[in-house]
Write a protein that holds these residues in place. Structure first.
Motif, PDB file in Angstrom:
ATOM      1  N   ILE A   1      -3.987 -30.202 -56.076  1.00 56.03           N
ATOM      2  CA  ILE A   1      -4.953 -30.763 -57.009  1.00 56.03           C
ATOM      3  C   ILE A   1      -4.536 -32.017 -57.803  1.00 56.03           C
ATOM      4  O   ILE A   1      -3.178 -31.834 -58.377  1.00 56.03           O
ATOM      5  N   HIS A   2      -4.974 -33.032 -57.753  1.00 58.60           N
ATOM      6  CA  HIS A   2      -4.593 -34.314 -58.457  1.00 58.60           C
ATOM      7  C   HIS A   2      -5.755 -34.629 -59.424  1.00 58.60           C
ATOM      8  O   HIS A   2      -6.800 -34.735 -59.026  1.00 58.60           O
ATOM      9  N   PRO A   3      -5.269 -34.845 -60.806  1.00 57.50           N
ATOM     10  CA  PRO A   3      -6.368 -35.432 -61.489  1.00 57.50           C
ATOM     11  C   PRO A   3      -6.890 -36.936 -61.261  1.00 57.50           C
ATOM     12  O   PRO A   3      -6.220 -37.691 -60.745  1.00 57.50           O
ATOM     13  N   ASP A   4      -8.234 -36.873 -61.460  1.00 58.37           N
ATOM     14  CA  ASP A   4      -8.836 -37.957 -61.407  1.00 58.37           C
ATOM     15  C   ASP A   4      -8.029 -39.005 -62.389  1.00 58.37           C
ATOM     16  O   ASP A   4      -7.646 -38.813 -63.395  1.00 58.37           O
ATOM     17  N   GLU A   5      -8.261 -40.547 -62.196  1.00 57.38           N
ATOM     18  CA  GLU A   5      -7.481 -41.418 -62.987  1.00 57.38           C
ATOM     19  C   GLU A   5      -7.964 -41.285 -64.266  1.00 57.38           C
ATOM     20  O   GLU A   5      -7.239 -41.238 -65.332  1.00 57.38           O
ATOM     21  N   GLN A   6      -9.196 -41.185 -64.604  1.00 58.85           N
ATOM     22  CA  GLN A   6      -9.809 -41.126 -66.043  1.00 58.85           C
ATOM     23  C   GLN A   6      -9.548 -39.591 -66.677  1.00 58.85           C
ATOM     24  O   GLN A   6      -9.730 -39.724 -67.967  1.00 58.85           O
ATOM     25  N   ASP A   7      -9.129 -38.927 -65.781  1.00 59.67           N
ATOM     26  CA  ASP A   7      -8.777 -37.538 -66.560  1.00 59.67           C
ATOM     27  C   ASP A   7      -7.393 -37.401 -66.881  1.00 59.67           C
ATOM     28  O   ASP A   7      -6.856 -36.380 -67.407  1.00 59.67           O
TER      29      ASP A   7
ATOM     30  N   ASP B   1      -3.973 -37.764 -69.098  1.00 61.12           N
ATOM     31  CA  ASP B   1      -3.862 -37.577 -70.549  1.00 61.12           C
ATOM     32  C   ASP B   1      -2.472 -38.025 -70.864  1.00 61.12           C
ATOM     33  O   ASP B   1      -1.532 -37.684 -70.283  1.00 61.12           O
ATOM     34  N   LEU B   2      -2.261 -38.901 -71.707  1.00 59.38           N
ATOM     35  CA  LEU B   2      -1.213 -39.487 -72.201  1.00 59.38           C
ATOM     36  C   LEU B   2      -0.069 -38.492 -72.786  1.00 59.38           C
ATOM     37  O   LEU B   2       0.877 -38.256 -72.235  1.00 59.38           O
ATOM     38  N   PHE B   3      -0.664 -37.534 -73.382  1.00 61.25           N
ATOM     39  CA  PHE B   3       0.346 -36.465 -73.894  1.00 61.25           C
ATOM     40  C   PHE B   3       0.789 -35.220 -72.618  1.00 61.25           C
ATOM     41  O   PHE B   3       1.745 -35.130 -72.703  1.00 61.25           O
ATOM     42  N   THR B   4      -0.174 -35.274 -71.857  1.00 61.05           N
ATOM     43  CA  THR B   4       0.318 -34.555 -70.605  1.00 61.05           C
ATOM     44  C   THR B   4       1.316 -35.367 -69.872  1.00 61.05           C
ATOM     45  O   THR B   4       2.475 -34.688 -69.306  1.00 61.05           O
ATOM     46  N   VAL B   5       1.231 -36.355 -69.694  1.00 59.80           N
ATOM     47  CA  VAL B   5       2.116 -37.328 -68.889  1.00 59.80           C
ATOM     48  C   VAL B   5       3.454 -37.475 -69.595  1.00 59.80           C
ATOM     49  O   VAL B   5       4.717 -37.179 -68.947  1.00 59.80           O
ATOM     50  N   MET B   6       3.403 -37.667 -70.874  1.00 55.72           N
ATOM     51  CA  MET B   6       4.796 -37.588 -71.724  1.00 55.72           C
ATOM     52  C   MET B   6       5.376 -36.350 -71.624  1.00 55.72           C
ATOM     53  O   MET B   6       6.589 -36.273 -71.418  1.00 55.72           O
ATOM     54  N   ALA B   7       4.621 -35.196 -71.677  1.00 49.39           N
ATOM     55  CA  ALA B   7       5.488 -33.751 -71.522  1.00 49.39           C
ATOM     56  C   ALA B   7       5.904 -33.494 -70.206  1.00 49.39           C
ATOM     57  O   ALA B   7       7.153 -33.118 -70.201  1.00 49.39           O
ATOM     58  N   ALA B   8       5.300 -34.205 -69.115  1.00 47.57           N
ATOM     59  CA  ALA B   8       6.026 -33.930 -68.028  1.00 47.57           C
ATOM     60  C   ALA B   8       7.004 -34.733 -67.819  1.00 47.57           C
ATOM     61  O   ALA B   8       8.232 -34.514 -66.864  1.00 47.57           O
TER      62      ALA B   8
ATOM     63  N   ARG C   1       6.186 -31.894 -47.232  1.00 43.30           N
ATOM     64  CA  ARG C   1       5.095 -32.565 -48.145  1.00 43.30           C
ATOM     65  C   ARG C   1       5.836 -33.713 -48.673  1.00 43.30           C
ATOM     66  O   ARG C   1       6.950 -33.863 -49.258  1.00 43.30           O
ATOM     67  N   ILE C   2       4.805 -34.586 -48.618  1.00 47.94           N
ATOM     68  CA  ILE C   2       5.251 -36.000 -49.040  1.00 47.94           C
ATOM     69  C   ILE C   2       5.049 -36.380 -50.435  1.00 47.94           C
ATOM     70  O   ILE C   2       3.841 -36.282 -50.653  1.00 47.94           O
ATOM     71  N   ASN C   3       5.807 -36.975 -51.367  1.00 49.52           N
ATOM     72  CA  ASN C   3       5.446 -37.532 -52.594  1.00 49.52           C
ATOM     73  C   ASN C   3       5.559 -38.863 -52.825  1.00 49.52           C
ATOM     74  O   ASN C   3       6.201 -39.548 -52.051  1.00 49.52           O
ATOM     75  N   SER C   4       4.649 -39.435 -53.514  1.00 54.42           N
ATOM     76  CA  SER C   4       4.616 -40.802 -53.861  1.00 54.42           C
ATOM     77  C   SER C   4       3.969 -40.990 -55.287  1.00 54.42           C
ATOM     78  O   SER C   4       3.439 -40.103 -55.926  1.00 54.42           O
ATOM     79  N   LEU C   5       4.772 -41.885 -55.903  1.00 52.69           N
ATOM     80  CA  LEU C   5       4.268 -42.151 -57.433  1.00 52.69           C
ATOM     81  C   LEU C   5       2.908 -43.005 -57.394  1.00 52.69           C
ATOM     82  O   LEU C   5       2.540 -43.694 -56.502  1.00 52.69           O
ATOM     83  N   ARG C   6       2.075 -42.492 -58.356  1.00 51.43           N
ATOM     84  CA  ARG C   6       0.692 -43.004 -58.368  1.00 51.43           C
ATOM     85  C   ARG C   6       0.856 -44.375 -59.289  1.00 51.43           C
ATOM     86  O   ARG C   6      -0.061 -44.264 -60.358  1.00 51.43           O
TER      87      ARG C   6
ATOM     88  N   LEU D   1      -1.683 -45.355 -62.533  1.00 56.08           N
ATOM     89  CA  LEU D   1      -0.870 -45.164 -63.966  1.00 56.08           C
ATOM     90  C   LEU D   1      -0.792 -46.385 -64.679  1.00 56.08           C
ATOM     91  O   LEU D   1      -1.121 -46.481 -65.660  1.00 56.08           O
ATOM     92  N   ASP D   2      -0.506 -47.573 -64.044  1.00 52.21           N
ATOM     93  CA  ASP D   2      -0.960 -48.904 -64.396  1.00 52.21           C
ATOM     94  C   ASP D   2      -1.963 -49.080 -65.201  1.00 52.21           C
ATOM     95  O   ASP D   2      -2.351 -49.813 -66.104  1.00 52.21           O
ATOM     96  N   ARG D   3      -3.148 -48.798 -64.634  1.00 52.71           N
ATOM     97  CA  ARG D   3      -4.473 -49.120 -65.054  1.00 52.71           C
ATOM     98  C   ARG D   3      -4.833 -48.204 -66.188  1.00 52.71           C
ATOM     99  O   ARG D   3      -5.362 -48.657 -67.250  1.00 52.71           O
TER     100      ARG D   3
END
Length: 117
Positions: A10-16, A18-25, A80-85, A89-91
């Motif tokens: 599961i990958h969140p959509d761009e509009q979903d 959350d800054l605080f979830t990103v910062m916590a991660a 399992r391949i990982n890439s940075l979004r 994220l920049d948008r």
């Protein structure tokens, strides 16, 4: 190794995102190193990271980053391949990822310098 019986990724959509979830991660040094590695390399399998933790803990770190929206994971065969979004994220949070990656490089530099002293 990717499991054929694992639940869907599961990958969140761009509009979903959350800054605080990103910062916590990003608050964990292991997750910071994963993001920094992906900032330097476009796609890396889970086994391609030199992490100071076991497999189950690594899996948790990847899940936290994926669910926050920082990384995208896709299964290719048994890997399992990982890439940075980066583009998403920049948008969504302009300049945040550049700041995080810059800080990660500076932090690594300070760690290397202090271990050399």
């Amino acid at each position: 190794m990717a499991s054929r019986t694992s639940s869907p990724l599961i990958h969140p959509d761009e509009q979903d995102m959350d800054l605080f979830t990103v910062m916590a991660a990003l608050s964990d040094p292991v997750r910071q190193s994963i993001v920094a590695t992906l900032g330097a390399q476009s796609e890396v399998p889970c086994g391609g990271f030199d992490l100071p933790v076991g497999k189950s803990t690594s899996s948790r770190h990847f899940r936290v980053l994926r669910e926050a929206g920082l990384i995208r994971q896709q299964d290719e065969g048994t890997r399992r391949i990982n890439s940075l979004r980066r583009e998403e994220l920049d948008r969504r949070f302009p300049g945040l990822l550049d700041l995080v990656l810059r800080e990660a490089v500076e932090c690594r530099g300070r760690l290397v310098q202090s271990s050399a002293d």
